[in-house]
Scaffold this active site. Structure first.
Site, mmCIF file in Angstrom:
data_model
loop_
_atom_site.group_PDB
_atom_site.id
_atom_site.type_symbol
_atom_site.label_atom_id
_atom_site.label_comp_id
_atom_site.label_asym_id
_atom_site.label_seq_id
_atom_site.Cartn_x
_atom_site.Cartn_y
_atom_site.Cartn_z
ATOM 1 C CG ASP A 1 21.596 -49.576 45.250
ATOM 2 O OD1 ASP A 1 22.111 -48.486 45.579
ATOM 3 O OD2 ASP A 1 22.207 -50.654 45.337
ATOM 4 C CB SER B 1 22.413 -55.721 33.641
ATOM 5 O OG SER B 1 21.804 -56.857 34.241
ATOM 6 C CE1 TYR B 2 24.522 -51.849 41.166
ATOM 7 C CE2 TYR B 2 22.140 -51.908 41.499
ATOM 8 C CZ TYR B 2 23.413 -51.677 41.985
ATOM 9 O OH TYR B 2 23.584 -51.272 43.287
ATOM 10 N N PRO B 3 23.737 -56.053 39.245
ATOM 11 C CG PRO B 3 25.536 -56.943 40.469
ATOM 12 C CD PRO B 3 25.148 -55.781 39.599
#
Length: 622
Positions: free
Chosen positions: A119, A329-331
């Site tokens: 991110d 998965s990536y939150p």
């Protein structure tokens, strides 16, 4: 070839090392008890090839911003000097041992492989790591892993397909850090010095300013003010009740409410003179309750407080823990649509065997599967939050971990299901010129609701038989009075929805801003009376600050969302390569210079507001 891999957290480093090392991993201690080095061999393919690898980690950002020592005195340094003061970026004291570890391990490495979260913040942390590594090895080549979960095949694929660190995304974070640091320091010093001089109650208190915290406070104060200003109004409505086939049916007056008693009495008298009601419309139509969209971070942080009784910040922390352990998965994602290339059937297959939803998952695989709905958001970096591996309740460290995992899993299964279906009957009757109606719902197929208990859609009592043009006398026809209801104080899901709609913070930081205004004692969280949910009310200081800034007469008050919303839009433009970082910083600082000078000139407005609200000592009951 030697490769140094650096993750954002030790738990990620450990998981990735275990996958890439195939179980043949040697662990070494570092000077930090929270961070380890993991040594193994792996063939990355391409230019990197077979390599000796060391995987280590940081613990979030390595660096921090500060002013030179000559600006450290709050009392002798004019606040507006900080608009132009030099900013020093250096490794924070807490991260020095981590930076030393990276320098040491980078000396003999040919490649630095960044494994931070994919991110905006992760890109900036990747740049920080690169700068530290190059301090000891200027020739080291930097590459970056693109991954969003810790499933084995996904990690191996990511390791073999590196990309570059996104300079644009890192620049956006760099701009945000500088702006938040400068503006926070300037307005915090101004508020604290001025208010401490005037109010004994604030003598030992830092009156902190944050560009996201103040609009968050503003939302809470705005709702509080609506509650304070509310004056109940009496209204009247007609009650129409029919009895037939052993059922009592209460129809709804289509005017709903009238705020004049005499007018309502005249309408009632006209209906009573008419004596009979006539069925003028019977409509039967199919009804659909749509399954939920794939799960984004904002939606997850709203669902936690609403359905799990877990705060938004805690919900996200639990989801991150599940992610670092390879279960979801990536939150942190804005995306609410699955890419058509994702094999969702394979994920469903992994979820079979759990007693909570085994038969339901088997049903989806046997033919009940329906493609998920597509939302409007796609951050192009991460898929919606979804389960990656099946985990049993007993394997998780707490009940709250299970609640969050269960929510994510049930949401995913619901997304892969059919919509709920039903049939609605509408009966409309007319008496004189007044219409009354009654609806009945029969749910015929629950579908996704079978696995997603967080939403309800129940059949109503079925309507007895009515015939079109039939005339009958109501069992009861009279006039009732009632009062309008007060608005309620704002709840955490409502606050997050407002922040999201107005661009206050990112999907990943909204919950942190809500926690911060509580830590600053601007906002108080309390149980909603008679209910399990929580609500937010402003403290006396929070109200005083919000009202004071409103009184100053700024074009855009600091407690309103407009300034921050515009800044978030421009940060996106930097990330997308459409705007230069320095141009945005100059533009925002120029804007805030005007805000600062007007605030300082009219600071008596803030002092007067504090006199009104702080002196009352009328804090809400928690």
């Amino acid at each position: 070839m030697r490769v140094l891999c650096v993750a954002e957290k030790n738990s990620i480093a450990k998981s990735v090392a275990s996958i890439l090392g195939g179980g043949h991993v040697r662990r070494r201690d570092t000077r930090s008890k929270y961070v380890k080095n993991y040594d193994f061999s792996f063939n990355f393919g391409g230019n990197v090839g077979s390599s000796d690898v060391t995987m280590t980690s940081v613990s979030g950002h390595l660096t921090e911003a500060s002013f030179p020592s000559e600006y450290s005195s709050w009392s002798s340094v004019p606040q507006d000097v900080l608009f132009d003061a030099q900013i020093i970026t250096s490794v924070s004291k807490n991260a020095e041992v981590l930076a030393d570890n990276i320098k040491k391990e980078a000396r003999n490495a040919q490649y630095l492989y960044i494994w931070t979260d994919c991110d905006r913040e992760g890109e900036h942390i990747g740049v920080e790591i690169s700068n530290v590594a190059r301090a000891s090895n200027p020739s080291i080549q930097v590459i970056r892993a693109d991954f969003n979960n810790l499933e084995r095949s996904h990690i191996i694929s990511a390791a073999k397909r590196p990309r570059d660190v996104s300079k644009n995304a890192a620049d956006a974070v760099d701009a945000r850090i500088e702006l938040d640091f400068r503006l926070g320091a300037i307005f915090t010093r101004l508020q604290t010095i001025q208010l401490q001089k005037s109010f004994d109650i604030l003598q030992n208190k830092i009156i902190s300013y944050g560009p996201c915290q103040f609009p968050t406070l503003g939302f809470v104060v705005d709702r509080w003010q609506r509650v304070e200003d509310f004056v109940p109004e009496t209204y009247w409505h007609l009650r129409f009740v029919d009895k037939r086939q052993g059922k009592t049916i209460q129809f709804n007056w289509e005017r709903a409410k009238v705020f004049d008693r005499l007018t309502t009495m005249i309408i009632l008298e006209n209906c009573l003179e008419c004596k009979t009601a006539k069925v003028v419309n019977i409509t039967q139509k199919p009804k659909t309750k749509y399954k939920p969209l794939p799960l984004s971070t904002v939606e997850l942080t709203k669902l936690g407080p609403k359905h799990l009784r877990i705060s938004a910040k805690k919900t996200l922390e639990l989801a991150e823990n599940l992610y670092t352990n390879g279960f979801v998965s990536y939150p942190r994602t804005e995306t609410d649509q699955f890419d058509s290339s994702m094999n969702l059937h394979a994920i469903i297959q992994k979820l079979t065997g759990a007693q909570e939803w085994d038969s339901y998952a088997e049903g989806l695989l046997a033919g009940d599967y329906r493609p998920p709905r597509k939302g409007k958001h796609n951050d192009r970096a991460h898929p919606p939050i979804h389960p990656v591996q099946m985990v049993h309740r007993s394997a998780l460290p707490s009940q709250d971990h299970w609640k969050v995992y269960e929510l994510i899993t049930r949401r995913f299964l619901a997304c892969c299901s059919d919509n709920a279906k039903g049939a609605e009957t509408l009966v409309q009757v007319k008496m004189e010129e007044e219409l009354f109606s009654k609806k009945g719902l029969l749910v015929t197929e629950k579908n996704y609701l079978e696995v997603y208990p967080y939403e309800k859609w129940e059949s109503s009592d079925q309507l007895p038989e009515y015939r079109l043009h039939e005339e009958f006398q109501p069992h009861i026809l009279d006039m009732m009075d009632s009062s309008t209801s007060s608005p309620s104080y704002i709840t955490e899901p409502e606050l997050i929805a407002l922040m999201d709609a107005n661009g206050i913070g990112t999907d990943a930081t909204m919950a942190e801003h809500i926690e911060k205004v509580q830590e600053r004692e601007y906002v108080i969280k309390r149980k909603k009376r008679g209910q399990g949910v929580t609500e937010f009310v402003p403290s006396s200081l929070g109200v005083a600050l919000a009202k004071g800034y409103d009184e100053i007469g700024l074009e855009w008050s600091l407690t309103k969302p407009f300034l921050r919303k515009e800044m978030e839009v421009q940060l996106k433009n930097i990330e997308n390569g459409q705007l230069n970082r320095n141009v945005l910083v100059h533009m925002i600082l120029t804007q805030f210079r005007d805000v600062f000078h007007l605030t300082k000139q009219r600071f008596d407005c803030l002092k007067n507001s504090c006199r009104v609200y702080l002196m009352s000592h009328n804090e809400p009951q928690t």
